[in-house]
Scaffold this motif. Structure first.
Motif, PDB file in Angstrom:
ATOM      1  N   GLY A 171       0.806  -1.211   0.000  1.00 27.17           N
ATOM      2  CA  GLY A 171       0.000   0.000   0.000  1.00 27.17           C
ATOM      3  C   GLY A 171       0.837   1.258   0.000  1.00 27.17           C
ATOM      4  O   GLY A 171       2.042   1.233  -0.305  1.00 27.17           O
ATOM      5  N   ALA A 172       0.185   2.362   0.362  1.00 21.76           N
ATOM      6  CA  ALA A 172       0.863   3.654   0.390  1.00 21.76           C
ATOM      7  C   ALA A 172       1.890   3.692   1.515  1.00 21.76           C
ATOM      8  O   ALA A 172       1.707   3.080   2.578  1.00 21.76           O
ATOM      9  CB  ALA A 172      -0.163   4.775   0.577  1.00 21.76           C
ATOM     10  N   LEU A 173       2.965   4.408   1.265  1.00 19.45           N
ATOM     11  CA  LEU A 173       4.046   4.529   2.250  1.00 19.45           C
ATOM     12  C   LEU A 173       4.238   6.005   2.602  1.00 19.45           C
ATOM     13  O   LEU A 173       5.345   6.534   2.592  1.00 19.45           O
ATOM     14  CB  LEU A 173       5.340   3.925   1.692  1.00 19.45           C
ATOM     15  CG  LEU A 173       5.254   2.428   1.382  1.00 19.45           C
ATOM     16  CD1 LEU A 173       6.488   1.954   0.632  1.00 19.45           C
ATOM     17  CD2 LEU A 173       5.064   1.620   2.664  1.00 19.45           C
ATOM     18  N   ASP A 178       3.706   3.524   9.565  1.00 19.01           N
ATOM     19  CA  ASP A 178       4.616   3.593  10.709  1.00 19.01           C
ATOM     20  C   ASP A 178       5.880   2.771  10.430  1.00 19.01           C
ATOM     21  O   ASP A 178       5.951   1.576  10.728  1.00 19.01           O
ATOM     22  CB  ASP A 178       3.900   3.068  11.962  1.00 19.01           C
ATOM     23  CG  ASP A 178       4.699   3.293  13.241  1.00 19.01           C
ATOM     24  OD1 ASP A 178       5.869   3.706  13.139  1.00 19.01           O
ATOM     25  OD2 ASP A 178       4.142   3.058  14.330  1.00 19.01           O
ATOM     26  N   TRP A 179       6.885   3.446   9.869  1.00 16.52           N
ATOM     27  CA  TRP A 179       8.156   2.774   9.591  1.00 16.52           C
ATOM     28  C   TRP A 179       8.831   2.294  10.870  1.00 16.52           C
ATOM     29  O   TRP A 179       9.447   1.220  10.902  1.00 16.52           O
ATOM     30  CB  TRP A 179       9.095   3.734   8.864  1.00 16.52           C
ATOM     31  CG  TRP A 179       8.819   3.929   7.410  1.00 16.52           C
ATOM     32  CD1 TRP A 179       8.275   5.027   6.815  1.00 16.52           C
ATOM     33  CD2 TRP A 179       9.083   3.000   6.355  1.00 16.52           C
ATOM     34  NE1 TRP A 179       8.183   4.850   5.461  1.00 16.52           N
ATOM     35  CE2 TRP A 179       8.684   3.622   5.137  1.00 16.52           C
ATOM     36  CE3 TRP A 179       9.631   1.723   6.307  1.00 16.52           C
ATOM     37  CZ2 TRP A 179       8.806   2.984   3.910  1.00 16.52           C
ATOM     38  CZ3 TRP A 179       9.765   1.092   5.071  1.00 16.52           C
ATOM     39  CH2 TRP A 179       9.352   1.712   3.890  1.00 16.52           C
ATOM     40  N   LEU A 236      -0.268   1.264  11.279  1.00 20.90           N
ATOM     41  CA  LEU A 236      -0.752   2.635  11.117  1.00 20.90           C
ATOM     42  C   LEU A 236      -0.021   3.579  12.064  1.00 20.90           C
ATOM     43  O   LEU A 236       0.226   3.253  13.228  1.00 20.90           O
ATOM     44  CB  LEU A 236      -2.255   2.694  11.387  1.00 20.90           C
ATOM     45  CG  LEU A 236      -3.117   1.698  10.587  1.00 20.90           C
ATOM     46  CD1 LEU A 236      -4.579   1.864  10.957  1.00 20.90           C
ATOM     47  CD2 LEU A 236      -2.906   1.872   9.093  1.00 20.90           C
ATOM     48  N   SER A 237       0.285   4.752  11.566  1.00 25.64           N
ATOM     49  CA  SER A 237       0.971   5.766  12.376  1.00 25.64           C
ATOM     50  C   SER A 237      -0.033   6.545  13.227  1.00 25.64           C
ATOM     51  O   SER A 237      -1.223   6.227  13.259  1.00 25.64           O
ATOM     52  CB  SER A 237       1.724   6.734  11.460  1.00 25.64           C
ATOM     53  OG  SER A 237       0.795   7.552  10.758  1.00 25.64           O
ATOM     54  N   ASP A 238       0.456   7.611  13.870  1.00 29.92           N
ATOM     55  CA  ASP A 238      -0.402   8.466  14.684  1.00 29.92           C
ATOM     56  C   ASP A 238      -1.182   9.485  13.859  1.00 29.92           C
ATOM     57  O   ASP A 238      -1.900  10.303  14.417  1.00 29.92           O
ATOM     58  CB  ASP A 238       0.439   9.231  15.719  1.00 29.92           C
ATOM     59  CG  ASP A 238       0.999   8.310  16.792  1.00 29.92           C
ATOM     60  OD1 ASP A 238       0.338   7.311  17.113  1.00 29.92           O
ATOM     61  OD2 ASP A 238       2.103   8.596  17.306  1.00 29.92           O
TER      62      ASP A 238
END
Length: 332
Positions: A171-173, A178-179, A236-238
């Motif tokens: 998917g999208a990066l 969240d790397w 998922l990130s914040d």
């Protein structure tokens, strides 16, 4: 699915502006191969990618004028708009039924302002999650929550051989990814391969050797990639936009027989019976991954859950909702 039901579908993408091309915000090689006018795909859908000087909504782009310029009659039975940047006053006059389909929450900025205008003009709202609908506030037109679905038959396989310790994300990066979480998982589990597929991968730091960056993957190649993994990742990130997301990847992972590990959101919740495991933060992310890796493989229960989220049923629900809306004449 609408086209397969005999509906004549025209899909207009967000305009590609000259400033986006000059500044490199879009891949010039990809832009160069895009048709400059309407083109019809194998499913019978007519696609149009407008080209403008300035980004929407800063320029003089008007939807009705753009359609007419390419020989597409600017009159439809219904219009569904899911990108606020495509809004202008001519959209309301395109059809007697206008439906807003929000896919993200917009807490502020240009998109939030345009969203308010769309809702004021719309005859109905179809949100991709209950959280996205809640974020809209008071809506005085009919609403429907219709989560994203899956072409289950494309991703499901009859093979029942247990899979190796491979985790995959496709998917999208962008800022929603969240790397740091992937990096931490990889360092804590050196025996596991973490495959990350998507365009323009820019990890903030050097990743361990067991992280395999694949780049973009063609949709036709996606089933084989997923069927070679044991766990699908949704790290998922914040980013606030993640709160209301209904990722299609959830059901694609499940349909392909993967267990899934995802950061918990108001939309993405644990379902260990179907092989969906969630975490709240760094303190429980490793445990969620361990549970996903230990889940039976292939994940037959997940395949069953995905089968109930097919696009056929969702298309039927959407058509029923739109047809039930009151018809009114277009207004400028």
């Amino acid at each position: 699915m609408l086209a397969q039901r005999g509906v004549e579908v025209v899909h207009v993408s967000t305009p590609l502006s000259l400033s986006h091309r000059v500044t490199g915000r879009v891949d010039r090689a990809k832009v160069d191969v895009l048709p400059r006018g309407p083109h019809r795909d194998a499913d019978g859908i007519t696609h149009l990618v407008p080209r403008t000087l300035l980004p929407a909504p800063l320029g003089r782009f008007r939807m009705a004028r753009e359609l007419g310029r390419h020989g597409i009659s600017p009159r439809f039975d219904a219009v569904l708009i899911d990108q606020p940047l495509l809004w202008d006053s001519s959209v309301r006059a395109l059809a007697p039924r206008l439906v807003y389909r929000p896919t993200d929450a917009y807490p502020g900025g240009v998109k939030a302002a345009l969203q308010r205008r769309i809702i004021a003009a719309a005859d109905g709202v179809v949100a991709t999650s209950s959280e996205v609908l809640r974020e809209l506030g008071t809506v005085r037109v009919p609403t429907l929550v219709l989560e994203n679905g899956v072409d289950a038959a494309r991703f499901t396989t009859s093979a029942d051989t247990p899979r190796g310790a491979v985790c995959v994300y496709v998917g999208a990066l962008d800022d929603r990814f969240d790397w740091q979480r992937v990096d931490a998982w990889a360092r804590a589990n050196p025996e596991v391969t973490f495959t990350v597929a998507g365009p323009d991968a820019r990890p903030p730091a050097e990743l361990p050797s067991n992280v395999d960056l694949r780049g973009p993957v063609a949709y036709d190649a996606l089933p084989a990639l997923l069927q070679g993994a044991r766990v699908g990742l949704l790290p998922l990130s914040d980013d606030p936009l993640n709160a209301g997301r209904s990722p299609m990847k959830l059901y694609e992972y499940l349909a392909a027989g993967l267990a899934v590990v995802s950061r918990a959101t108001p939309v993405l919740r644990e379902d260990d019976g179907a092989g969906v495991f969630t975490y709240a933060g760094a303190h429980d992310a490793d445990a969620a991954l361990v549970c996903a890796l230990a889940h039976i493989s292939p994940n037959a229960a997940g395949v069953s859950r995905a089968a109930g989220a097919g696009w056929e049923a969702k298309a039927a629900a959407l058509v029923g909702f739109v047809e039930g809306l009151p018809v009114r004449g277009g207004v400028g």
